[in-house]
Design an enzyme around this catalytic site. Structure first.
Site, short mmCIF file in Angstrom:
data_model
loop_
_atom_site.label_atom_id
_atom_site.label_comp_id
_atom_site.label_asym_id
_atom_site.label_seq_id
_atom_site.Cartn_x
_atom_site.Cartn_y
_atom_site.Cartn_z
N TRP A 298 0.84 -1.21 0.00
CA TRP A 298 0.00 0.00 0.00
C TRP A 298 0.87 1.25 0.00
CZ3 TRP A 298 -1.61 2.96 4.81
CH2 TRP A 298 -0.65 2.85 5.82
N ASP A 299 2.18 1.08 0.23
CA ASP A 299 3.10 2.21 0.32
C ASP A 299 2.94 3.17 -0.87
OD1 ASP A 299 3.92 0.02 1.86
OD2 ASP A 299 6.00 0.69 1.93
N GLU B 70 0.42 -3.00 12.12
CA GLU B 70 0.59 -4.45 12.11
C GLU B 70 0.80 -5.06 13.49
OE1 GLU B 70 3.64 -5.26 9.22
OE2 GLU B 70 2.32 -4.72 7.56
N LYS C 22 2.64 -0.36 16.11
CA LYS C 22 3.87 -0.34 15.32
C LYS C 22 4.01 0.99 14.59
CE LYS C 22 6.03 -2.97 11.55
NZ LYS C 22 5.79 -3.92 10.46
N GLN C 23 2.84 1.53 14.15
CA GLN C 23 2.90 2.68 13.24
C GLN C 23 1.60 3.47 13.29
OE1 GLN C 23 2.87 -0.74 10.37
NE2 GLN C 23 2.56 0.95 8.94
#
Ligand code: BGC
Length: 754
Positions: A354-355, A483, A594-595
């Site tokens: 998806w980046d 994630e 995580k993000q």
């Protein structure tokens, strides 16, 4: 501490060779053109006491092998795909009077390597005092042609400053030497059989050729190398071909060799490939002409970007470096994309995630819209695979693979892979934004509407109206971008992108029906669309469920606030990233991220929350996020800016701006972090610049961190290029090209004309 690279505005220079940095600098000095990618390897390969990761990659060219599961179950991804490390053609070996050049062993002084971001070249120079007493000035220059997909070139110049020697120049064309990865790091391509079969080797006069084949995916790869400027001889061996020249040098004499390199690949048998490759490199323009073209291509790119920072040279270098690399790595043929590490290394095996849509497309859609379109066309090209995958999982519509090269799902770990259904929404969001920013209705009619309809169908089928949630539409058992929280119910980000997809698809089909009846009829036939579908998409969007805030804290998903707190300051630095030090179950039951996930939703779907809610949630999620993913900090910087926390925004921004130049994640050796690199552009333009786009209208609210004197950038919207220049006295806006536009600055309208 002395900076690893001096802060130059348009270059990255390694002034002193350090064997310990060789592998990460091979990523930093990588060159690419969206098809060919060459790591910044030394011409002679390695150096004494150093480790190297040799690499040449071709975008979209991969081999596959079955994924071996201990316990396999229905619908698991079947095959790995790993980008091929193809035959090496950039090497040049020098031997003087029998002594082979080797850094760390040979007597070499003034060694310098420069990545020049305006000319798109990697230059190297040094002085070599040979054991036999000659002093040689050696220079090399390498480029991967941005204008000619199949071409790269190397120039070598050796001048004899004093003494004399018999110099031997050897130019090998050899199968890649593949470095071992780390088997304990899932981000790395370790353990896969990555070797290619060498089918044929040729040496004809000054031209070498090699054909390789993948073992399972059916690719044939051809490389040809032509040598000019020095007369030599060539020979073919089982293991490779080599061209050699013996050049006697005396004080004051010099030799200059040019190599043109051509790579071709096909996924079907094509006997004509070797001859075509040989002809292409024989007929290639000379090195100086290629240099000129390269400069012109980059001049155009930098003119579209128009970025500068006054008062922070390190930052300026970092931002330009980031843009240079994402530009080099982007596939330009509508069939290839950008891998998570671009074409700079084997990390993440060359997979696209998806980046691209969530991080990289915004950059190109405002600076190089034609390139943005090509990247979206890739999604259209793999739509048939996405349909098959949805069917396999029992769903309508299309489900894009979480990680892939050719469209097939390659994620062997579905909780943090296939379950990231948000990728469909990321694609849909990118289509909608691209069309809004460019006004490219042709794209919408040809490809976009279909992408939107199929992703909307998928979300409509994935969720249901839950009696438990008062008849709201819920999406259960999904993984959001974060994630560390997998298979959760009602991840806010996923529900936001799903709602946007459902509404966007309904609007696109409506537009198509009214404005492009022929395209509408074609699409209805092709995908069996009925008008009632749009009604059901809107019904789901209207009832989309969002978990209610508790004391102002919006849970990232239904269960997030019930998880066990895991204070970040209790986790020692050496235990990061958590994913390689703790079992998934330990992580998933904890209140740790995580993000950026909810924070990303808040930056993108900002109108859903008040400023106060954004502030409160920013600080809360800041305290539970590890930023173990490089995709995180740039997003935190963006929201920090929006809530007026300029100092925090600055800190986050600075931690992401030079992430690869300073190897902050200690894995730059495996390749550069493309999404983060793109995220830093967004951090400047949308964060500090406060740029937003709504229905083709641009608005800005620039702030200036006290550390800078000013900054400048350009964005192109619907053909009009606007330059924003922010200094202490306030912003100035200028129309650089295109039709006059009205923009908004801090809520006030300003008309711009040429
Ligand atoms: C991140 C993903 C990302 C992937 C590739 C992972 O570490 O969690 O969001 O897509 O890296 O960059």
């Amino acid at each position: 501490m002395k900076a690893k690279f001096p802060y130059e505005p348009w270059a990255v220079t390694e002034e002193v060779f350090a064997a310990k940095n060789l592998r990460e600098n091979e990523s930093v000095f990588a060159l690419a053109n969206g098809f060919i990618g060459m790591r910044g390897n030394l011409e002679e390969g390695c150096a004494a006491g150093a480790e190297t990761i040799q690499g040449t990659f071709l975008n979209g060219v991969f081999d596959s092998e079955p994924i071996v599961y201990g316990e396999k179950a229905y619908g698991y991804a079947k095959n790995h795909q790993t980008i091929c490390n193809v035959m090496d053609a950039k090497s040049l070996l020098l031997t003087a009077d029998g002594e082979a050049l080797c850094l760390g062993r040979s007597d070499v002084a003034d060694h310098r390597r420069t990545l020049d971001m305006r000319s798109g070249t990697l230059r190297r120079s040094f002085t070599w005092r040979t054991a036999s007493g000659a002093v040689l000035a050696v220079e090399s220059q390498r480029l991967v042609s941005l204008r000619r997909k199949e071409l790269a070139a190397v120039r070598l110049r050796v001048r004899c400053l004093s003494g004399g020697c018999d110099l031997q120049i050897e130019s090998p064309l050899s199968p890649a030497v593949i470095a071992e990865g780390d088997p304990n790091d899932p981000r790395n391509a370790a353990g896969k059989d990555r070797s290619l079969t060498t089918a044929c080797v040729r040496a004809e006069g000054d031209v070498l050729g090699m054909t390789q084949q993948t073992k399972r995916s059916g690719y044939t790869i051809c490389c040809a190398v032509a040598h000019r400027g020095v007369s030599g001889g060539s020979r073919a061996e089982d293991t490779g071909a080599r061209w050699c020249a013996d050049v006697p040098l005396s004080a004051g004499s010099e030799v200059c060799l040019d190599k043109s390199i051509c790579y071709l690949a096909a996924q079907h048998a094509d006997d004509a490939l070797p001859d075509r490759a040989a002809a292409l490199c024989r007929e290639a323009p000379n090195f100086d002409a290629l240099l000129q073209e390269q400069r012109a291509e980059l001049d155009d790119f930098w003119a579209g970007v128009g970025l500068s920072i006054e008062g922070d040279d390190a930052l300026l270098q970092g931002l330009r470096f980031n843009l240079f690399h994402i530009y080099q790595s982007a596939g330009r043929d509508g069939k290839t994309n950008i891998a998570a590490k671009g074409l700079t290394g084997e990390g993440y095996e060359g997979h696209t995630f998806w980046d691209t849509e969530a991080y990289i497309l915004p950059v190109f859609q405002y600076t190089d819209p034609a390139l943005a379109r090509k990247l979206l066309e890739y999604r259209y090209a793999i739509l048939p695979r996405a349909r098959e995958r949805a069917r396999e999982l029992g769903h309508d519509g299309a489900l894009f693979a979480w990680r892939t090269i050719d469209g097939d799902e390659c994620s062997a770990y579905f909780p943090a892979g296939t379950a990231q259904y948000h990728i469909d929404g990321d694609v849909a969001h990118a289509v909608l934004e691209y069309v809004d920013a460019t006004g490219d209705r042709d794209f919408l009619a040809r490809y976009g509407a279909e992408l939107l309809a199929e992703t909307a169908r998928f979300f409509r089928d994935l969720g249901f109206f839950s009696a438990e949630k008062d008849g709201h539409f819920v999406l259960n058992c999904v993984t959001g971008p974060d994630e560390y929280n997998v298979m959760v119910d009602n991840n806010v980000y996923t529900n936001c992108v799903a709602e946007e997809t459902l509404r966007g698809a309904a609007a696109a089909m409506d537009w198509l029906r009214q404005e492009r009846p022929e395209d509408y009829a074609r699409l209805c036939r092709a995908i069996g669309y009925r008008e009632a579908e749009a009604e059901s998409w809107l019904a789901a969007a209207d009832k989309m469920y969002y978990p209610a805030a508790r004391d102002g804290i919006v849970p990232q998903d239904d269960g997030f606030l019930q998880r066990r707190p895991w204070p970040l300051d209790s986790i020692p630095a050496e235990k990061h990233p958590l994913l390689i030090h703790f079992h998934g179950l330990t992580i998933y039951r904890s209140m740790v991220c995580k993000q950026a996930d909810l924070i990303l939703a808040m930056t993108r779907y900002g109108e859903r929350w008040t400023m106060e809610e954004k502030r409160k949630n920013f600080f809360f999620y800041d305290s539970v996020t590890t930023h173990d993913s490089s995709l995180s900090m740039a997003v935190f910087s963006l929201l920090a800016n929006e809530i007026g926390e300029t100092a925090t925004a600055y800190d986050y921004f600075m931690s992401s701006a030079r992430l690869d130049l300073d190897d902050m994640h200690h894995n730059t050796k495996d390749g550069l972090h493309m999404a983060n690199m793109a995220g830093t552009w967004t951090g400047l333009v949308m964060g500090f610049g406060g740029m937003r786009l709504r229905e083709g209208k641009l608005s800005f609210a620039p702030v200036l961190p006290p550390q800078w004197q000013g900054y400048r950038f350009r964005v192109t919207v619907r053909g009009s290029c606007v330059e924003v220049c922010m200094r202490a006295g306030g912003p100035e806006y200028r129309l650089v090209s295109g039709d006059g536009v009205t923009i908004t600055s801090y809520g006030k309208e300003i008309a711009l004309s040429l």
